[in-house]
Design a protein around this motif. Structure first.
Motif, PDB file in Angstrom:
ATOM      1  N   ILE A  19       0.857  -1.184   0.000  1.00 60.55           N
ATOM      2  CA  ILE A  19       0.000   0.000   0.000  1.00 60.55           C
ATOM      3  C   ILE A  19       0.891   1.231   0.000  1.00 60.55           C
ATOM      4  O   ILE A  19       1.744   1.396   0.873  1.00 60.55           O
ATOM      5  N   ASP A  20       0.686   2.090  -0.989  1.00 63.91           N
ATOM      6  CA  ASP A  20       1.484   3.303  -1.135  1.00 63.91           C
ATOM      7  C   ASP A  20       0.527   4.457  -1.377  1.00 63.91           C
ATOM      8  O   ASP A  20       0.087   4.694  -2.500  1.00 63.91           O
ATOM      9  N   GLY A  21       0.183   5.148  -0.314  1.00 65.63           N
ATOM     10  CA  GLY A  21      -0.748   6.260  -0.461  1.00 65.63           C
ATOM     11  C   GLY A  21      -2.087   5.777  -0.983  1.00 65.63           C
ATOM     12  O   GLY A  21      -2.792   5.008  -0.342  1.00 65.63           O
ATOM     13  N   LEU A  22      -2.446   6.156  -2.217  1.00 68.45           N
ATOM     14  CA  LEU A  22      -3.720   5.773  -2.805  1.00 68.45           C
ATOM     15  C   LEU A  22      -3.635   4.476  -3.592  1.00 68.45           C
ATOM     16  O   LEU A  22      -4.652   3.969  -4.045  1.00 68.45           O
ATOM     17  N   GLU A  23      -2.438   3.961  -3.790  1.00 69.59           N
ATOM     18  CA  GLU A  23      -2.284   2.731  -4.565  1.00 69.59           C
ATOM     19  C   GLU A  23      -2.259   1.519  -3.638  1.00 69.59           C
ATOM     20  O   GLU A  23      -1.743   1.579  -2.520  1.00 69.59           O
ATOM     21  N   ASP A  24      -2.791   0.420  -4.144  1.00 70.93           N
ATOM     22  CA  ASP A  24      -2.880  -0.811  -3.361  1.00 70.93           C
ATOM     23  C   ASP A  24      -2.818  -1.973  -4.343  1.00 70.93           C
ATOM     24  O   ASP A  24      -3.774  -2.243  -5.068  1.00 70.93           O
ATOM     25  N   GLU A  25      -1.678  -2.668  -4.389  1.00 71.88           N
ATOM     26  CA  GLU A  25      -1.508  -3.794  -5.299  1.00 71.88           C
ATOM     27  C   GLU A  25      -1.115  -5.030  -4.491  1.00 71.88           C
ATOM     28  O   GLU A  25      -0.495  -4.928  -3.430  1.00 71.88           O
ATOM     29  N   SER A  26      -1.471  -6.211  -5.018  1.00 66.55           N
ATOM     30  CA  SER A  26      -1.175  -7.431  -4.274  1.00 66.55           C
ATOM     31  C   SER A  26      -0.917  -8.596  -5.219  1.00 66.55           C
ATOM     32  O   SER A  26      -1.227  -8.532  -6.406  1.00 66.55           O
ATOM     33  N   VAL A  27      -0.345  -9.667  -4.656  1.00 62.58           N
ATOM     34  CA  VAL A  27      -0.104 -10.901  -5.390  1.00 62.58           C
ATOM     35  C   VAL A  27      -0.296 -12.045  -4.397  1.00 62.58           C
ATOM     36  O   VAL A  27      -0.094 -11.881  -3.188  1.00 62.58           O
ATOM     37  N   THR A  28      -0.726 -13.212  -4.889  1.00 64.36           N
ATOM     38  CA  THR A  28      -0.937 -14.353  -4.002  1.00 64.36           C
ATOM     39  C   THR A  28       0.068 -15.460  -4.315  1.00 64.36           C
ATOM     40  O   THR A  28       0.505 -15.628  -5.456  1.00 64.36           O
ATOM     41  N   VAL A  29       0.416 -16.207  -3.271  1.00 65.93           N
ATOM     42  CA  VAL A  29       1.342 -17.332  -3.375  1.00 65.93           C
ATOM     43  C   VAL A  29       0.747 -18.514  -2.621  1.00 65.93           C
ATOM     44  O   VAL A  29       0.335 -18.369  -1.462  1.00 65.93           O
ATOM     45  N   GLU A  30       0.676 -19.669  -3.273  1.00 61.85           N
ATOM     46  CA  GLU A  30       0.174 -20.881  -2.636  1.00 61.85           C
ATOM     47  C   GLU A  30       1.313 -21.574  -1.879  1.00 61.85           C
ATOM     48  O   GLU A  30       2.419 -21.711  -2.407  1.00 61.85           O
ATOM     49  N   LEU A  31       1.022 -22.018  -0.667  1.00 67.65           N
ATOM     50  CA  LEU A  31       1.990 -22.780   0.108  1.00 67.65           C
ATOM     51  C   LEU A  31       1.477 -24.203   0.287  1.00 67.65           C
ATOM     52  O   LEU A  31       0.373 -24.411   0.808  1.00 67.65           O
ATOM     53  N   GLU A  32       2.270 -25.167  -0.159  1.00 68.08           N
ATOM     54  CA  GLU A  32       1.917 -26.573  -0.030  1.00 68.08           C
ATOM     55  C   GLU A  32       3.003 -27.300   0.757  1.00 68.08           C
ATOM     56  O   GLU A  32       4.172 -26.908   0.743  1.00 68.08           O
ATOM     57  N   LEU A  33       2.589 -28.345   1.448  1.00 67.96           N
ATOM     58  CA  LEU A  33       3.547 -29.187   2.156  1.00 67.96           C
ATOM     59  C   LEU A  33       3.749 -30.480   1.378  1.00 67.96           C
ATOM     60  O   LEU A  33       2.793 -31.044   0.831  1.00 67.96           O
ATOM     61  N   ARG A  34       4.982 -30.938   1.336  1.00 71.40           N
ATOM     62  CA  ARG A  34       5.257 -32.253   0.757  1.00 71.40           C
ATOM     63  C   ARG A  34       4.958 -33.304   1.821  1.00 71.40           C
ATOM     64  O   ARG A  34       5.380 -33.177   2.968  1.00 71.40           O
ATOM     65  N   GLY A  35       4.229 -34.320   1.417  1.00 69.81           N
ATOM     66  CA  GLY A  35       3.861 -35.347   2.380  1.00 69.81           C
ATOM     67  C   GLY A  35       3.088 -36.472   1.727  1.00 69.81           C
ATOM     68  O   GLY A  35       3.183 -36.683   0.521  1.00 69.81           O
ATOM     69  N   ALA A  36       2.298 -37.166   2.535  1.00 65.94           N
ATOM     70  CA  ALA A  36       1.561 -38.335   2.058  1.00 65.94           C
ATOM     71  C   ALA A  36       0.104 -38.257   2.498  1.00 65.94           C
ATOM     72  O   ALA A  36      -0.193 -37.870   3.630  1.00 65.94           O
ATOM     73  N   VAL A  37      -0.789 -38.610   1.581  1.00 66.59           N
ATOM     74  CA  VAL A  37      -2.217 -38.749   1.890  1.00 66.59           C
ATOM     75  C   VAL A  37      -2.506 -40.222   2.153  1.00 66.59           C
ATOM     76  O   VAL A  37      -2.040 -41.087   1.409  1.00 66.59           O
ATOM     77  N   PHE A  38      -3.256 -40.493   3.213  1.00 71.12           N
ATOM     78  CA  PHE A  38      -3.605 -41.882   3.487  1.00 71.12           C
ATOM     79  C   PHE A  38      -5.039 -41.979   3.996  1.00 71.12           C
ATOM     80  O   PHE A  38      -5.522 -41.104   4.717  1.00 71.12           O
ATOM     81  N   PRO A  39      -5.742 -43.051   3.602  1.00 68.34           N
ATOM     82  CA  PRO A  39      -7.091 -43.270   4.119  1.00 68.34           C
ATOM     83  C   PRO A  39      -7.022 -43.782   5.549  1.00 68.34           C
ATOM     84  O   PRO A  39      -6.107 -44.544   5.915  1.00 68.34           O
ATOM     85  N   TYR A  40      -7.985 -43.374   6.357  1.00 65.56           N
ATOM     86  CA  TYR A  40      -7.972 -43.804   7.760  1.00 65.56           C
ATOM     87  C   TYR A  40      -9.409 -44.073   8.215  1.00 65.56           C
ATOM     88  O   TYR A  40     -10.326 -43.323   7.892  1.00 65.56           O
ATOM     89  N   TYR A  41      -9.571 -45.158   8.975  1.00 64.96           N
ATOM     90  CA  TYR A  41     -10.892 -45.475   9.518  1.00 64.96           C
ATOM     91  C   TYR A  41     -10.755 -45.881  10.976  1.00 64.96           C
ATOM     92  O   TYR A  41      -9.674 -46.199  11.481  1.00 64.96           O
ATOM     93  N   SER A  42     -11.884 -45.878  11.662  1.00 67.85           N
ATOM     94  CA  SER A  42     -11.928 -46.122  13.100  1.00 67.85           C
ATOM     95  C   SER A  42     -11.668 -47.591  13.426  1.00 67.85           C
ATOM     96  O   SER A  42     -11.877 -48.480  12.598  1.00 67.85           O
ATOM     97  N   GLN A  43     -11.231 -47.837  14.667  1.00 70.25           N
ATOM     98  CA  GLN A  43     -11.097 -49.210  15.146  1.00 70.25           C
ATOM     99  C   GLN A  43     -12.433 -49.942  15.130  1.00 70.25           C
ATOM    100  O   GLN A  43     -12.478 -51.175  15.059  1.00 70.25           O
ATOM    101  N   LYS A  44     -13.525 -49.188  15.154  1.00 71.58           N
ATOM    102  CA  LYS A  44     -14.863 -49.789  15.128  1.00 71.58           C
ATOM    103  C   LYS A  44     -15.238 -50.278  13.739  1.00 71.58           C
ATOM    104  O   LYS A  44     -16.220 -51.018  13.591  1.00 71.58           O
ATOM    105  N   GLY A  45     -14.495 -49.874  12.731  1.00 72.55           N
ATOM    106  CA  GLY A  45     -14.797 -50.284  11.368  1.00 72.55           C
ATOM    107  C   GLY A  45     -15.031 -49.105  10.453  1.00 72.55           C
ATOM    108  O   GLY A  45     -14.792 -47.947  10.806  1.00 72.55           O
ATOM    109  N   ARG A  46     -15.507 -49.399   9.253  1.00 66.65           N
ATOM    110  CA  ARG A  46     -15.729 -48.369   8.244  1.00 66.65           C
ATOM    111  C   ARG A  46     -16.897 -47.469   8.614  1.00 66.65           C
ATOM    112  O   ARG A  46     -17.877 -47.895   9.228  1.00 66.65           O
TER     113      ARG A  46
END
Length: 370
Positions: free
Chosen positions: A162-189
């Motif tokens: 922000i500079d006086g009357l001007e207002d400019e912006s940009v966006t950046v996505e942040l992702e984590l490296r990792g693993a997706v896994f399915p999970y269910y309860s001890q009681k079952g699906r």
């Protein structure tokens, strides 16, 4: 009184005269806008002939949990200024679990402030307090440095200058490296409502996966014919090989979606996401196999603790953990990680093999975390 009104009346009469130009008194705040008639004919207003640009060379950044990451943001003027101007910089954040495609303008109101800075003064907020700073490696560098990256830090970050009357912006996505896994309860699906699914993932050193994380896992070959909660409250499941009972043979491979579901009333499994861990997951060498209680004690005696499911998946995915020995984990499940598929070690593709939740008196090895 009339004397006070004369300057105003004179200005109004001047505007009404033929050929009268949009004159204003001699006040200047240093940010004069030229008249529209002096623009480019499209109704655009030029700002002193100088335009503020805010840019990022990377619109998406990925990192590992616990590390430091830099979200790039730079601003400059065209043409360059002869003297610097006083600017205010604000970084804000839209968490990943609220993002489902392009963000509309009204969503900006839901952004959380991360840091505000002006000159040498700055302030950070909430869970980012003490973990963020501006890099300032060169003039115009307002890149955000985040230390001790956490699982919930993923999302869309906005760098606003922000500079006086001007207002400019940009966006950046942040992702984590990792693993997706399915999970269910001890009681079952299908025993978890949305909040139960959130807690189940947290208990295993993970978070509910986002749509983008599940989609990426599907692209890497994840195929699972049980629906699970995602972080945005939708229920979906990934299919790489269409088949009966999993959406049918006529549907193309992809993510099957039930859409949004009532977070209290409906019950499904969960898709969790785990990023890297600072410690080490290892199979404990022991002379005999152990029941669950003995396994917990054996890890403690070795100066560690029994590993969690998310820790095993992160170690398998990011550190190449490979062991063809079934072992107890903290939730009472028995699993083993395979990065190089081979005979007598399960299916022909890499993955974390699961024996489910056997009776706790059964004898297996154990995976510890230190």
């Amino acid at each position: 009184m009339l004397g006070l009104l004369r300057p105003l009346l004179a200005a109004c009469l001047y505007l009404l005269l033929p050929g009268g130009q949009g004159w204003s008194p001699g006040y200047s705040n240093g940010f004069h806008y030229q008249d529209i008639s002096n623009g480019n004919g499209k109704g655009e207003i030029y700002f002193n002939g100088v335009r503020l640009h805010v840019e990022s060379p990377q619109l998406s950044v990925s990192a590992t949990r616990g590390s430091s990451v830099t979200l790039p943001c730079h601003f400059h003027y065209e043409p360059e200024l002869s003297a610097p101007r006083r600017t205010r910089v604000k970084w804000s954040w839209l968490p990943a679990n609220t993002i489902s495609g392009p963000v509309p303008l009204e969503a900006f109101a839901r952004e959380t402030e991360v840091m505000v800075a002006m000159g040498n003064r700055h302030r950070s907020y909430g869970g980012f307090r003490g973990r963020v700073r501006l890099r300032r490696s060169a003039p115009g560098d307002m890149s955000l440095v985040i230390n001790e990256l956490q699982l919930n830090d993923t999302g869309r970050y906005r760098c606003e200058v922000i500079d006086g009357l001007e207002d400019e912006s940009v966006t950046v996505e942040l992702e984590l490296r990792g693993a997706v896994f399915p999970y269910y309860s001890q009681k079952g699906r299908y025993h978890l409502n949305f909040f139960g699914a959130q807690q189940a993932c947290q208990d295993q050193e993970a978070t509910l996966a986002t749509f983008e994380q599940l989609f990426s896992a599907w692209e890497d070959g994840l195929d699972w014919c049980n629906a699970g909660w995602l972080a945005d409250g939708t229920v979906q499941y990934p299919i790489t090989a269409p088949r009966d009972g999993c959406g049918g043979m006529d549907l193309a491979p992809g993510l099957r979606s039930y859409g949004q579901r009532h977070r209290l009333l409906y019950r499904y499994d969960a898709f969790c996401f785990s990023a890297s861990v600072k410690g080490t997951v290892y199979f404990l060498k022991h002379q005999i196999k152990l029941n669950f209680t003995e396994a917990v004690q054996a890890c403690a005696s070795d100066g560690s603790q029994i590993a969690k499911v998310g820790q095993m998946y992160a170690a398998w995915r990011l550190m190449g953990l490979d062991r063809c020995d079934a072992g107890w984990l903290s939730d009472g499940s028995v699993r083993y990680p395979i990065t190089k598929a081979r005979a007598n070690c399960g299916p022909p593709e890499p993955g974390v093999r699961s024996f489910g939740f056997p009776p706790l008196y059964r004898k297996f090895g154990v995976y510890c975390y230190r």
